[in-house]
Design a protein around this motif. Structure first.
Motif, PDB file in Angstrom:
ATOM      1  N   THR A 118     -22.275 -32.997 -64.070  1.00 24.82           N
ATOM      2  CA  THR A 118     -22.403 -32.187 -62.619  1.00 24.82           C
ATOM      3  C   THR A 118     -21.510 -31.367 -62.131  1.00 24.82           C
ATOM      4  O   THR A 118     -20.124 -31.901 -62.622  1.00 24.82           O
ATOM      5  CB  THR A 118     -23.421 -33.796 -62.280  1.00 24.82           C
ATOM      6  N   ARG A 119     -21.787 -31.116 -60.393  1.00 27.77           N
ATOM      7  CA  ARG A 119     -20.861 -30.528 -59.290  1.00 27.77           C
ATOM      8  C   ARG A 119     -20.299 -31.991 -59.455  1.00 27.77           C
ATOM      9  O   ARG A 119     -18.524 -31.974 -58.922  1.00 27.77           O
ATOM     10  CB  ARG A 119     -21.432 -30.582 -58.699  1.00 27.77           C
ATOM     11  N   ALA A 120     -20.588 -33.055 -59.541  1.00 30.53           N
ATOM     12  CA  ALA A 120     -19.967 -34.483 -58.966  1.00 30.53           C
ATOM     13  C   ALA A 120     -18.754 -34.609 -59.632  1.00 30.53           C
ATOM     14  O   ALA A 120     -17.857 -35.397 -59.263  1.00 30.53           O
ATOM     15  CB  ALA A 120     -21.288 -35.341 -58.480  1.00 30.53           C
ATOM     16  N   ASP A 121     -19.230 -34.513 -60.869  1.00 35.37           N
ATOM     17  CA  ASP A 121     -18.123 -34.796 -61.721  1.00 35.37           C
ATOM     18  C   ASP A 121     -16.854 -33.955 -61.792  1.00 35.37           C
ATOM     19  O   ASP A 121     -15.872 -33.718 -61.573  1.00 35.37           O
ATOM     20  CB  ASP A 121     -18.533 -34.435 -63.227  1.00 35.37           C
ATOM     21  N   PHE A 122     -17.180 -31.990 -61.126  1.00 29.53           N
ATOM     22  CA  PHE A 122     -15.365 -31.301 -61.176  1.00 29.53           C
ATOM     23  C   PHE A 122     -15.179 -31.826 -60.259  1.00 29.53           C
ATOM     24  O   PHE A 122     -14.157 -31.869 -60.554  1.00 29.53           O
ATOM     25  CB  PHE A 122     -16.234 -30.109 -61.922  1.00 29.53           C
TER      26      PHE A 122
ATOM     27  N   ALA B  77     -22.353 -23.614 -51.506  1.00 28.33           N
ATOM     28  CA  ALA B  77     -21.514 -24.900 -51.029  1.00 28.33           C
ATOM     29  C   ALA B  77     -22.157 -26.281 -50.810  1.00 28.33           C
ATOM     30  O   ALA B  77     -21.802 -27.038 -51.336  1.00 28.33           O
ATOM     31  CB  ALA B  77     -20.443 -24.466 -49.592  1.00 28.33           C
ATOM     32  N   ASP B  78     -23.759 -26.152 -51.136  1.00 30.97           N
ATOM     33  CA  ASP B  78     -24.506 -26.671 -51.139  1.00 30.97           C
ATOM     34  C   ASP B  78     -25.529 -27.234 -52.409  1.00 30.97           C
ATOM     35  O   ASP B  78     -25.672 -26.471 -53.325  1.00 30.97           O
ATOM     36  CB  ASP B  78     -25.474 -26.274 -50.051  1.00 30.97           C
ATOM     37  N   SER B  79     -25.026 -28.153 -52.831  1.00 32.24           N
ATOM     38  CA  SER B  79     -25.434 -28.706 -54.128  1.00 32.24           C
ATOM     39  C   SER B  79     -27.379 -28.442 -54.813  1.00 32.24           C
ATOM     40  O   SER B  79     -28.139 -28.053 -54.972  1.00 32.24           O
ATOM     41  CB  SER B  79     -25.519 -30.243 -54.900  1.00 32.24           C
ATOM     42  N   GLN B  80     -28.294 -28.845 -53.270  1.00 37.25           N
ATOM     43  CA  GLN B  80     -29.133 -28.804 -52.976  1.00 37.25           C
ATOM     44  C   GLN B  80     -29.846 -27.500 -52.857  1.00 37.25           C
ATOM     45  O   GLN B  80     -30.511 -27.362 -53.805  1.00 37.25           O
ATOM     46  CB  GLN B  80     -30.021 -29.485 -51.333  1.00 37.25           C
ATOM     47  N   SER B  81     -29.038 -27.141 -51.954  1.00 35.36           N
ATOM     48  CA  SER B  81     -29.864 -25.421 -51.839  1.00 35.36           C
ATOM     49  C   SER B  81     -28.942 -24.715 -53.743  1.00 35.36           C
ATOM     50  O   SER B  81     -30.221 -24.164 -54.025  1.00 35.36           O
ATOM     51  CB  SER B  81     -28.198 -24.447 -50.532  1.00 35.36           C
ATOM     52  N   VAL B  82     -28.883 -24.983 -54.405  1.00 36.36           N
ATOM     53  CA  VAL B  82     -28.302 -24.397 -55.532  1.00 36.36           C
ATOM     54  C   VAL B  82     -29.038 -24.898 -56.712  1.00 36.36           C
ATOM     55  O   VAL B  82     -30.187 -24.316 -57.571  1.00 36.36           O
ATOM     56  CB  VAL B  82     -26.885 -24.849 -55.903  1.00 36.36           C
ATOM     57  N   SER B  83     -29.873 -26.252 -56.317  1.00 40.32           N
ATOM     58  CA  SER B  83     -30.781 -26.586 -56.950  1.00 40.32           C
ATOM     59  C   SER B  83     -32.319 -26.698 -57.303  1.00 40.32           C
ATOM     60  O   SER B  83     -32.679 -25.942 -57.920  1.00 40.32           O
ATOM     61  CB  SER B  83     -30.705 -28.807 -57.130  1.00 40.32           C
ATOM     62  N   SER B  84     -32.729 -26.382 -55.204  1.00 37.15           N
ATOM     63  CA  SER B  84     -33.819 -25.841 -55.210  1.00 37.15           C
ATOM     64  C   SER B  84     -33.687 -23.841 -55.396  1.00 37.15           C
ATOM     65  O   SER B  84     -34.978 -23.642 -55.828  1.00 37.15           O
ATOM     66  CB  SER B  84     -33.672 -25.742 -53.881  1.00 37.15           C
ATOM     67  N   VAL B 125     -12.826 -22.827 -49.522  1.00 38.73           N
ATOM     68  CA  VAL B 125     -12.945 -22.482 -50.259  1.00 38.73           C
ATOM     69  C   VAL B 125     -12.963 -22.648 -52.428  1.00 38.73           C
ATOM     70  O   VAL B 125     -13.878 -22.120 -52.615  1.00 38.73           O
ATOM     71  CB  VAL B 125     -11.250 -21.690 -50.074  1.00 38.73           C
ATOM     72  N   LEU B 126     -12.375 -24.002 -52.178  1.00 37.36           N
ATOM     73  CA  LEU B 126     -12.957 -24.303 -53.407  1.00 37.36           C
ATOM     74  C   LEU B 126     -14.350 -24.853 -53.434  1.00 37.36           C
ATOM     75  O   LEU B 126     -14.941 -24.419 -55.329  1.00 37.36           O
ATOM     76  CB  LEU B 126     -11.655 -25.970 -53.567  1.00 37.36           C
ATOM     77  N   GLY B 132     -19.123 -23.525 -56.432  1.00 40.60           N
ATOM     78  CA  GLY B 132     -20.423 -23.348 -56.103  1.00 40.60           C
ATOM     79  C   GLY B 132     -20.510 -22.403 -57.968  1.00 40.60           C
ATOM     80  O   GLY B 132     -21.456 -22.240 -57.731  1.00 40.60           O
ATOM     81  N   MET B 133     -19.732 -21.733 -57.845  1.00 38.51           N
ATOM     82  CA  MET B 133     -20.431 -21.117 -59.557  1.00 38.51           C
ATOM     83  C   MET B 133     -19.675 -21.684 -60.330  1.00 38.51           C
ATOM     84  O   MET B 133     -21.021 -21.626 -61.160  1.00 38.51           O
ATOM     85  CB  MET B 133     -18.494 -20.182 -59.653  1.00 38.51           C
ATOM     86  N   VAL B 134     -20.155 -23.094 -60.655  1.00 38.91           N
ATOM     87  CA  VAL B 134     -19.881 -24.399 -61.647  1.00 38.91           C
ATOM     88  C   VAL B 134     -21.031 -24.650 -61.298  1.00 38.91           C
ATOM     89  O   VAL B 134     -22.031 -24.998 -62.273  1.00 38.91           O
ATOM     90  CB  VAL B 134     -19.160 -25.818 -60.768  1.00 38.91           C
TER      91      VAL B 134
END
Lengths: 242, 242
Positions: A118-122, B77-84, B125-126, B132-134
Motif C-alpha cells: 500500500t501507499r503506507a508501506d512505501f 497526494a490524498d489516498s482517499q481521493s485516489v481510492s475513490s 513533492v514526494l 501519488g504515482m505508486v
C-alpha cells in the motif's frame, strides 16, 4: 629512492591529523554498518556521537566503547526526534562544529511485489531512508559548514539497480539524487559529500527470517484478486529471498 | 515490390486497432502534457478518463473535447481521493478493464537549495510525484492486468541528472526505480510499463514567475545563519531559473 620518498609522502598526506579533536555523528548505530563504524572510530580516538533507535542498542554500544562515545535516541522518521537530536549535538560540539556526519540509518521492509503493498508501506521506508536522511542533514548542516566537514550517505547497490519491489529501491535512488545535489551545493563551502553503495552484506537488514515473516504477512493481507494472478510470483519471491 | 509490401505490412502492424473501444486514464489533465494528451486521444476516438485537480481545469477540458471524455476530481497526494477515483474508473470500465494508465500528475515546487528547505517541503513533492504515482498504479493494476494494458509514467530528465535542490529530482529518481521494478513484475501478465523523460518543455510547471515567487518566499523564511553563508547562491539560483 626518490619514488619511495614520493610514495611515503603521498601515504602520509592521506592520513587524517588530529583525529582526537573531531566529532562524528552517526545515525543507526544499533547494529550493522553504523555500529561497526562507531566502534572503529571510537577505537581510533575520535569523538563519536552515536544515534540509536533503541535503548538496548545504545547501552550495548556504550559497553563496548570508551567513555568518549556518547549516545542519543533518534528516530529519523520523526521530525521532532531529529530536531532534538540536532540540539543535543549543537550543545556538545559548541563552536567547534561537526567534522563528520554519517547518514546510515535505514530499513528494508516492507518489501514485496509492488501490487501487494500500500501507499503506507512505501511511505514507511521513504520516511526513514530518504526523508530521515534529508532532515538530519538539513538540521546539522550549519555545524558541518562551520568545521568544513564531510557527509557520508549510505546508499546501496539498489540505488543504482532496481532489485525488488517496495519502497527500498525508490528511497535509495532518491538518496543518490539528494547526495549529488548536496555535493554540488556544498562544494563552495569546503564540505565534501560522499555516498557508499554496499551490496549484499550480512547486516541485520538482511535477516531472512524477518523478511520472510513480513512477506508472508503482506501476502495474507493481499486482496484475493491479485492473489490469484500473482500466485506464480510467490515462489519466485521466496526463492529470491532465500 | 516485395520490400514495399513488407514495409506496408510492418507499418500496418504498428497501428493500434479498435482504438474506440479502449479506455485510458490520465492524471494531471488540468494543464501541460496531461491536458494535451487527453485532447489528442479524445480526438482519435479513444475513451479518455481524465483526472483533474481543479474544477476549472476539468470544465475547461470538457469544453474542448467530445462527450466521450469523462473527468474526475483527483488529488494524487490524498489516498482517499485516489481510492475513490479508482472506484469511479472501475464503475465505468466494468469487465472491459483499463487499456492505458498515464501517470502524469506532478509538481516542481518547493524548489530551492536544500538547506533552505524543510522535511515538509521535500515530503510535499514526494507525496505527489512519487507516492501519488505508486498509489494510483496499485489501485488500478487489477483493471490494467484484465485488459493486458500499458502504463506510461511521466518521469523527467531530472530522473537521470540531478538539476536542482528540493524534492523534485529525488521524486523523479524514485519514479525511475518504481517503473523499472513494475516493468519486470508485470511482464508475465502482458502489461507494458514505459517511462517518458521530458526535459525543459514550456508547460505550466515551468512558469518562472511562480517559481521565483516561491523561491523568494522560502528565502525569507530561511534562518539568518544559513542566509549569510548561502548569500552567493541566491544569484546563481535566480539566474538558473531565468
Amino acid at each position: 629512492m626518490c619514488l619511495l620518498l614520493l610514495y611515503r609522502w603521498y601515504r602520509q598526506s592521506q592520513i587524517l591529523e588530529n583525529t582526537t579533536d573531531k566529532y562524528v555523528f552517526i545515525t543507526g548505530c544499533d547494529s550493522g554498518f553504523g555500529n561497526k563504524l562507531a566502534k572503529q572510530l571510537d577505537n581510533r580516538g575520535m569523538k563519536v556521537l552515536a544515534a540509536c533507535l533503541t535503548n538496548t542498542g545504545a547501552s550495548e554500544l556504550k559497553k563496548e566503547c570508551s567513555s568518549r562515545l556518547q549516545t542519543v535516541m533518534l528516530d529519523v522518521a520523526d521530525s521532532q526526534s531529529v530536531s532534538s537530536a540536532a540540539k543535543w549535538v549543537t550543545s556538545i560540539v559548541a563552536d567547534k562544529g561537526l567534522w563528520g556526519l554519517v547518514n546510515n540509518a535505514g530499513i528494508l521492509i516492507p518489501m514485496a511485489p509492488n501490487e501487494w503493498l500500500t501507499r503506507a508501506d512505501f511511505r514507511k521506508v521513504l520516511d526513514v531512508n530518504l526523508l530521515g536522511m534529508v532532515d538530519v542533514t538539513i538540521n546539522l548542516l550549519p555545524l558541518i559548514r562551520k568545521s568544513q566537514g564531510r557527509i557520508v550517505n549510505v546508499s546501496s547497490i539498489a540505488g543504482r539497480v532496481t532489485l525488488c519491489g517496495g519502497g527500498y529501491c525508490l528511497s535509495k535512488y532518491g538518496v543518490e539524487a539528494f547526495s549529488d545535489s548536496l555535493r554540488r551545493e556544498l562544494k563552495p563551502f569546503g564540505v565534501k559529500v560522499s555516498i557508499i553503495n554496499p551490496d549484499f552484506f550480512r547486516t541485520s537488514i538482511l535477516i531472512s527470517e524477518v523478511i520472510k515473516a513480513r512477506v508472508t504477512d503482506i501476502w495474507k493481507k493481499t486482496a484475493s484478486e491479485p492473489k490469484k494472478c500473482l500466485w506464480g510470483k510467490v515462489l519466485s519471491t521466496i526463492l529470491w529471498i532465500c
